[in-house]
Design a protein around this motif. Structure first.
Motif, PDB file in Angstrom:
ATOM      1  N   GLY A   1       0.811  -1.210   0.000  1.00  0.00           N
ATOM      2  CA  GLY A   1       0.000   0.000   0.000  1.00  0.00           C
ATOM      3  C   GLY A   1       0.842   1.257   0.000  1.00  0.00           C
ATOM      4  N   GLY A   2       1.913   1.254   0.770  1.00  0.00           N
ATOM      5  CA  GLY A   2       2.813   2.404   0.799  1.00  0.00           C
ATOM      6  C   GLY A   2       3.483   2.641  -0.539  1.00  0.00           C
ATOM      7  N   ILE A   3       3.856   1.574  -1.218  1.00  0.00           N
ATOM      8  CA  ILE A   3       4.495   1.706  -2.530  1.00  0.00           C
ATOM      9  C   ILE A   3       3.514   2.253  -3.555  1.00  0.00           C
ATOM     10  CG2 ILE A   3       5.364   0.308  -4.466  1.00  0.00           C
ATOM     11  CD1 ILE A   3       6.852  -1.341  -2.298  1.00  0.00           C
ATOM     12  N   ALA A   4       2.252   1.816  -3.467  1.00  0.00           N
ATOM     13  CA  ALA A   4       1.240   2.365  -4.365  1.00  0.00           C
ATOM     14  C   ALA A   4       1.087   3.871  -4.148  1.00  0.00           C
ATOM     15  CB  ALA A   4      -0.092   1.653  -4.145  1.00  0.00           C
ATOM     16  N   LEU A   5       1.033   4.290  -2.880  1.00  0.00           N
ATOM     17  CA  LEU A   5       0.956   5.724  -2.577  1.00  0.00           C
ATOM     18  C   LEU A   5       2.149   6.469  -3.160  1.00  0.00           C
ATOM     19  CD1 LEU A   5      -0.122   5.931   1.182  1.00  0.00           C
ATOM     20  CD2 LEU A   5      -1.520   6.437  -0.824  1.00  0.00           C
ATOM     21  N   ARG A   6       3.330   5.912  -2.966  1.00  0.00           N
ATOM     22  CA  ARG A   6       4.568   6.545  -3.436  1.00  0.00           C
ATOM     23  C   ARG A   6       4.531   6.815  -4.935  1.00  0.00           C
ATOM     24  NH1 ARG A   6       9.559   2.720  -3.037  1.00  0.00           N
ATOM     25  NH2 ARG A   6       8.731   2.499  -0.911  1.00  0.00           N
ATOM     26  N   ASN A   7       3.869   5.927  -5.665  1.00  0.00           N
ATOM     27  CA  ASN A   7       3.816   6.047  -7.116  1.00  0.00           C
ATOM     28  C   ASN A   7       2.558   6.756  -7.621  1.00  0.00           C
ATOM     29  OD1 ASN A   7       6.166   4.451  -8.495  1.00  0.00           O
ATOM     30  ND2 ASN A   7       5.579   3.230  -6.713  1.00  0.00           N
TER      31      ASN A   7
ATOM     32  N   PHE B   1      -0.739   6.144  -6.852  1.00  0.00           N
ATOM     33  CA  PHE B   1      -1.940   5.339  -7.013  1.00  0.00           C
ATOM     34  C   PHE B   1      -2.785   5.397  -5.739  1.00  0.00           C
ATOM     35  CE2 PHE B   1       1.043   3.662 -10.021  1.00  0.00           C
ATOM     36  CZ  PHE B   1       0.316   3.107 -11.061  1.00  0.00           C
ATOM     37  N   SER B   2      -4.093   5.412  -5.901  1.00  0.00           N
ATOM     38  CA  SER B   2      -4.972   5.267  -4.732  1.00  0.00           C
ATOM     39  C   SER B   2      -5.025   3.788  -4.364  1.00  0.00           C
ATOM     40  CB  SER B   2      -6.372   5.783  -5.045  1.00  0.00           C
ATOM     41  OG  SER B   2      -6.973   5.044  -6.099  1.00  0.00           O
ATOM     42  N   VAL B   3      -5.191   3.505  -3.061  1.00  0.00           N
ATOM     43  CA  VAL B   3      -5.069   2.115  -2.621  1.00  0.00           C
ATOM     44  C   VAL B   3      -6.030   1.817  -1.479  1.00  0.00           C
ATOM     45  CG1 VAL B   3      -3.117   2.748  -1.135  1.00  0.00           C
ATOM     46  CG2 VAL B   3      -3.443   0.360  -1.763  1.00  0.00           C
ATOM     47  N   THR B   4      -6.563   0.608  -1.503  1.00  0.00           N
ATOM     48  CA  THR B   4      -7.378   0.084  -0.412  1.00  0.00           C
ATOM     49  C   THR B   4      -6.821  -1.274  -0.007  1.00  0.00           C
ATOM     50  OG1 THR B   4      -9.394   1.191  -1.162  1.00  0.00           O
ATOM     51  CG2 THR B   4      -9.685  -0.726   0.265  1.00  0.00           C
TER      52      THR B   4
ATOM     53  N   PHE C   1       7.337  -5.044  -7.081  1.00  0.00           N
ATOM     54  CA  PHE C   1       6.070  -4.375  -7.340  1.00  0.00           C
ATOM     55  C   PHE C   1       6.284  -2.890  -7.601  1.00  0.00           C
ATOM     56  CE2 PHE C   1       1.986  -2.443  -5.921  1.00  0.00           C
ATOM     57  CZ  PHE C   1       1.159  -3.074  -6.837  1.00  0.00           C
ATOM     58  N   ASN C   2       7.199  -2.276  -6.886  1.00  0.00           N
ATOM     59  CA  ASN C   2       7.534  -0.875  -7.116  1.00  0.00           C
ATOM     60  C   ASN C   2       8.041  -0.669  -8.545  1.00  0.00           C
ATOM     61  OD1 ASN C   2       8.045   1.900  -6.311  1.00  0.00           O
ATOM     62  ND2 ASN C   2      10.217   1.361  -6.272  1.00  0.00           N
ATOM     63  N   ALA C   3       8.886  -1.575  -9.024  1.00  0.00           N
ATOM     64  CA  ALA C   3       9.402  -1.476 -10.390  1.00  0.00           C
ATOM     65  C   ALA C   3       8.272  -1.616 -11.408  1.00  0.00           C
ATOM     66  CB  ALA C   3      10.467  -2.547 -10.621  1.00  0.00           C
ATOM     67  N   ILE C   4       7.332  -2.521 -11.139  1.00  0.00           N
ATOM     68  CA  ILE C   4       6.200  -2.708 -12.057  1.00  0.00           C
ATOM     69  C   ILE C   4       5.359  -1.440 -12.130  1.00  0.00           C
ATOM     70  CG2 ILE C   4       4.044  -3.975 -12.399  1.00  0.00           C
ATOM     71  CD1 ILE C   4       5.449  -6.416 -11.134  1.00  0.00           C
ATOM     72  N   LEU C   5       5.093  -0.804 -10.972  1.00  0.00           N
ATOM     73  CA  LEU C   5       4.305   0.428 -10.981  1.00  0.00           C
ATOM     74  C   LEU C   5       5.037   1.555 -11.691  1.00  0.00           C
ATOM     75  CD1 LEU C   5       2.531   0.686  -7.505  1.00  0.00           C
ATOM     76  CD2 LEU C   5       1.770  -0.413  -9.611  1.00  0.00           C
ATOM     77  N   LYS C   6       6.353   1.619 -11.551  1.00  0.00           N
ATOM     78  CA  LYS C   6       7.134   2.636 -12.264  1.00  0.00           C
ATOM     79  C   LYS C   6       7.013   2.448 -13.774  1.00  0.00           C
ATOM     80  CE  LYS C   6      10.696   3.636  -8.812  1.00  0.00           C
ATOM     81  NZ  LYS C   6      10.571   5.108  -8.838  1.00  0.00           N
ATOM     82  N   LYS C   7       6.960   1.195 -14.207  1.00  0.00           N
ATOM     83  CA  LYS C   7       6.808   0.904 -15.634  1.00  0.00           C
ATOM     84  C   LYS C   7       5.432   1.342 -16.135  1.00  0.00           C
ATOM     85  CE  LYS C   7       6.087  -3.055 -18.687  1.00  0.00           C
ATOM     86  NZ  LYS C   7       5.902  -4.513 -18.726  1.00  0.00           N
TER      87      LYS C   7
END
Length: 383
Positions: free
Chosen positions: A16-22, A24-27, A202-208
């Motif tokens: 969830g924190g990584i989604a926020l960093r990139n 994205f909204s997260v639940t 997962f962080n790398a995937i979101l960056k992509k």
């Protein structure tokens, strides 16, 4: 929407924190429902603490329910050190998803957790020689990642480096000596693969998928009354708690003889009372494990989680707490399950893996989680 299945609660929070960093909204939810408006949905399970049969059943059920929502893809969050039922869970999820292969990248080079030529290293030492959580693996397990995901899956698993030919089926475990390799593996993913691994992958995937937004940093307005629950056996974490106590901080250890008395419920009530009194006098209180008299007691880890969960519920019924901070995924899951908290909204990533969240069922208290092997951030660890 991107869906994630995590094998423990602190892992779900880290995602969830990584989604926020990139941007994205997260639940975060503990079960799959129908109505979500978030970019990233994380389902927090507790499969790492379950037996093979129960873990596989839960992964099967969650995967089937998530597929009904039509996510862009499902990411399987595993422990970065490959603890838990890795092969068992991935095997059943692969079958349900209809994919041909798993791309598993668990390493986290930024924390000196790397995989080189199929060997897992921590601080440049083979994992099983480092004695870092070594007792959490089956006897005979080596630092070879093909052993670490489970002997039943060794014949269908492959250690592969970027640039090498990728097998058409099975478990592909990516060698990851550097942070740059994480993005390299993110670029390899295609529709035939089930992506899985640690938070860094997962962080790398979101960056992509989407470039990081220029996010405004939210100031940490920490609530007055804070209760820290330190349920990890990780030695550095225990040393930090010990130092706070030596410096005069309010630390209440689980009673050493709590398992020795027939009426240990009275001991739990007494300890909950001590914690409540301490919170009324002090703004920050830590409860933790030191030494326990555990001769002839079965399943100590389960009993410890059960006691923490019971005590926290009793304390929160007596004292208003604005910040609940929990260390250790299994401890956290046991506590939130006992409190009947189900849905969470990450708001701040205070440090890697240290995530502060709103709780849908409890509007006036924040929950902050941290894996046992990570460090607390100084912004919330000042006594």
């Amino acid at each position: 929407m991107i869906a994630v299945i995590s094998d423990d609660f602190t892992g779900a929070a880290e995602i969830g924190g990584i989604a926020l960093r990139n941007g994205f909204s997260v639940t975060i939810d503990t079960c799959v429902n129908k109505d979500y408006t978030c970019d990233v949905l994380v389902i927090a399970t507790n499969t790492r603490s379950l037996c093979k049969t129960e873990a596989q059943k839960q992964i099967k059920d969650v995967t089937e329910e998530l597929l009904k929502l039509g996510p862009d893809f499902i990411y399987k969050k595993t422990d970065s050190l490959l603890r838990g039922k890795i092969g068992d869970e991935l095997d059943v999820q692969l079958a349900i998803s209809g994919k041909k292969k798993v791309l598993l990248v668990p390493a986290n080079p930024s924390m000196n957790r790397t995989i080189v030529n199929g060997i897992y290293y921590i601080n440049n030492i083979p994992l099983m020689e480092s004695d870092f959580f070594g007792n959490e693996f089956d006897k005979g397990t080596t630092s070879n990642v093909l052993d670490m995901i489970g002997g039943d899956y060794k014949d269908q698993s492959f250690s592969v480096s970027l640039g090498q030919k990728i097998p058409q089926e099975g478990f592909i475990i990516g060698n990851t000596p550097t942070n740059e390799d994480l993005m390299g593996w993110a670029n390899v993913i295609d529709d035939t693969m089930l992506p899985a691994g640690g938070a860094s992958f997962f962080n790398a995937i979101l960056k992509k998928i989407k470039k990081e937004k220029d996010l405004k940093k939210i100031p940490l307005l920490f609530g007055k009354k804070a209760l820290y629950v330190c349920g990890s056996n990780h030695l550095p974490s225990r040393e930090v708690v010990k130092k706070v106590k030596e410096d005069g901080g309010s630390v209440l250890y689980m009673p050493e003889s709590i398992f020795c008395k027939e009426d240990y419920q009275q001991t739990i009530d007494d300890w909950a009372g001590e914690i409540s009194v301490a919170l009324e006098k002090k703004d920050k209180v830590i409860i933790a494990i030191d030494t326990l008299d555990c001769d002839d007691v079965d399943d100590i880890p389960f009993r410890i989680k059960e006691i923490f969960a019971t005590v926290i519920k009793k304390v929160l019924a007596r004292v208003k707490v604005e910040e609940l901070l929990i260390e250790g995924g299994a401890t956290a899951y046991s506590i939130i399950e006992n409190l009947e908290y189900k849905k969470f909204y990450p708001e701040q990533e205070l440090a890697q893996g240290v995530i502060r969240m709103r709780i849908e069922q409890e509007k006036e208290m924040f929950l902050t989680l941290k894996p046992g092997s990570y460090q607390w951030t100084e912004s919330i660890w000042k006594f």
